[in-house]
Design a protein around this motif. Sequence first.
Motif, PDB file in Angstrom:
ATOM      1  N   CYS A 196       0.824  -1.208   0.000  1.00  0.00           N
ATOM      2  CA  CYS A 196       0.000   0.000   0.000  1.00  0.00           C
ATOM      3  C   CYS A 196       0.858   1.259   0.000  1.00  0.00           C
ATOM      4  O   CYS A 196       2.083   1.199   0.187  1.00  0.00           O
ATOM      5  N   THR A 197       0.213   2.382  -0.189  1.00  0.00           N
ATOM      6  CA  THR A 197       0.910   3.662  -0.170  1.00  0.00           C
ATOM      7  C   THR A 197       1.111   4.126   1.277  1.00  0.00           C
ATOM      8  O   THR A 197       0.320   3.807   2.156  1.00  0.00           O
ATOM      9  N   PRO A 198       2.170   4.899   1.524  1.00  0.00           N
ATOM     10  CA  PRO A 198       2.472   5.342   2.889  1.00  0.00           C
ATOM     11  C   PRO A 198       1.677   6.574   3.283  1.00  0.00           C
ATOM     12  O   PRO A 198       1.167   7.309   2.433  1.00  0.00           O
ATOM     13  N   THR A 199       1.578   6.816   4.559  1.00  0.00           N
ATOM     14  CA  THR A 199       0.886   8.002   5.054  1.00  0.00           C
ATOM     15  C   THR A 199       1.724   9.252   4.827  1.00  0.00           C
ATOM     16  O   THR A 199       2.964   9.213   4.847  1.00  0.00           O
ATOM     17  N   THR A 253       8.471   6.683  -3.890  1.00  0.00           N
ATOM     18  CA  THR A 253       9.525   5.806  -4.383  1.00  0.00           C
ATOM     19  C   THR A 253       9.218   4.387  -3.905  1.00  0.00           C
ATOM     20  O   THR A 253       8.515   4.200  -2.896  1.00  0.00           O
ATOM     21  N   PRO A 254       9.713   3.363  -4.600  1.00  0.00           N
ATOM     22  CA  PRO A 254       9.336   1.979  -4.266  1.00  0.00           C
ATOM     23  C   PRO A 254       9.581   1.581  -2.817  1.00  0.00           C
ATOM     24  O   PRO A 254       8.758   0.904  -2.209  1.00  0.00           O
ATOM     25  N   GLU A 255      10.696   2.028  -2.251  1.00  0.00           N
ATOM     26  CA  GLU A 255      11.014   1.601  -0.883  1.00  0.00           C
ATOM     27  C   GLU A 255      10.102   2.231   0.154  1.00  0.00           C
ATOM     28  O   GLU A 255      10.057   1.771   1.298  1.00  0.00           O
ATOM     29  N   MET A 256       9.360   3.262  -0.222  1.00  0.00           N
ATOM     30  CA  MET A 256       8.429   3.899   0.708  1.00  0.00           C
ATOM     31  C   MET A 256       7.193   3.053   0.988  1.00  0.00           C
ATOM     32  O   MET A 256       6.514   3.273   1.989  1.00  0.00           O
ATOM     33  N   LEU A 257       6.880   2.123   0.112  1.00  0.00           N
ATOM     34  CA  LEU A 257       5.591   1.441   0.189  1.00  0.00           C
ATOM     35  C   LEU A 257       5.571   0.399   1.300  1.00  0.00           C
ATOM     36  O   LEU A 257       6.331  -0.571   1.273  1.00  0.00           O
ATOM     37  N   PRO A 258       4.675   0.545   2.281  1.00  0.00           N
ATOM     38  CA  PRO A 258       4.565  -0.449   3.345  1.00  0.00           C
ATOM     39  C   PRO A 258       3.881  -1.723   2.841  1.00  0.00           C
ATOM     40  O   PRO A 258       3.173  -1.714   1.835  1.00  0.00           O
ATOM     41  N   ARG A 259       4.073  -2.787   3.611  1.00  0.00           N
ATOM     42  CA  ARG A 259       3.376  -4.039   3.337  1.00  0.00           C
ATOM     43  C   ARG A 259       2.738  -4.504   4.638  1.00  0.00           C
ATOM     44  O   ARG A 259       3.381  -4.482   5.691  1.00  0.00           O
ATOM     45  N   VAL A 260       1.476  -4.896   4.560  1.00  0.00           N
ATOM     46  CA  VAL A 260       0.744  -5.313   5.754  1.00  0.00           C
ATOM     47  C   VAL A 260       0.077  -6.661   5.505  1.00  0.00           C
ATOM     48  O   VAL A 260      -0.144  -7.063   4.361  1.00  0.00           O
ATOM     49  N   SER A 261      -0.268  -7.349   6.587  1.00  0.00           N
ATOM     50  CA  SER A 261      -1.054  -8.578   6.479  1.00  0.00           C
ATOM     51  C   SER A 261      -2.521  -8.199   6.369  1.00  0.00           C
ATOM     52  O   SER A 261      -2.908  -7.046   6.574  1.00  0.00           O
ATOM     53  N   LEU A 262      -3.354  -9.185   6.087  1.00  0.00           N
ATOM     54  CA  LEU A 262      -4.772  -8.911   5.903  1.00  0.00           C
ATOM     55  C   LEU A 262      -5.431  -8.426   7.193  1.00  0.00           C
ATOM     56  O   LEU A 262      -6.473  -7.767   7.139  1.00  0.00           O
TER      57      LEU A 262
END
Length: 211
Positions: free
Chosen positions: A41-44, A52-61
Motif C-alpha cells: 500500500c501507499t504510505p501516510t 519511491t518503491p522503498e516507501m511502500l509499506p506491506r501489511v497482512s490482511l
Amino acid sequence: MDFPKERQAIIEVGQRLYDRGLVVANDGNVSMRLPDGSILCTPTGVSKGGMTPEMLPRVSLDGTVLYAMEGKGPSSEIKMHLRVYERDQSANGVVHAHPPYATAFAIRGETFDAPMMPETVVALPSIPLAGYATPSTHEVPDSIEPFVGTTSACLLEHHGALTWGPSLEQAMLSMERLEYMATVTAITRQLGGERRLSDERIMRLKEIFGT
C-alpha cells in the motif's frame, strides 16, 4: 527489495492519480493484494506523485505491519482497503481518491448513476453512496462493506470515492470512469438534465455484454 514489479505498479498508478488531478497534496491511497496474500500500500503523509518503491509499506490482511520505512507506515485508511479484500476474494486492487466532480456529488450526498452511456451501463452500472464515516475509525470500512461484492465503486459522503477490482489497473480505470461520469452528469445538468437510455436499449446492452 521484495515485489519490485508490484511496487512499480503502485508508483505508476499514484502518479496517474496525481497527474489527472484525482488527488492533491498527500490525499488518497492505493493498495494491491500480493501473491503471498499480504497487501502492498501507499504510505501516510506522502504525495502520490512523489513516491519511491522503498516507501511502500506491506501489511497482512489483519493490518499487521510487515514492512515500513521509519515514519512511512500505512495510512489509517488502510482499514477500508482491507475490508474490501476480506469481503471480496476477487479484489486485488483498491484505489481511494478525491476526484473533484465525484467528490462534489459525495459532498452533496447524492450519486450519479443514471444510464446515459453504453460504456457506463456495461462497466459501472451502480455507484452507491456510503454514508458519512469519521476518518481513521472503523466507521469507514463499515460504511463501504454493504457494497463490496455487488459493485466496484462507491462514493464516500463528504470524503471522496473508492474503487476496486480484480487488478490494480481495473480499479484505476474504474476511478477514471467514475470521475468522467460525474463530470458528464454535471455538464448535462447545466444543459437541462440527464437524458437516459431507454429500457429497451439497456436490456439490449445487458444481453450483448452479459451484465
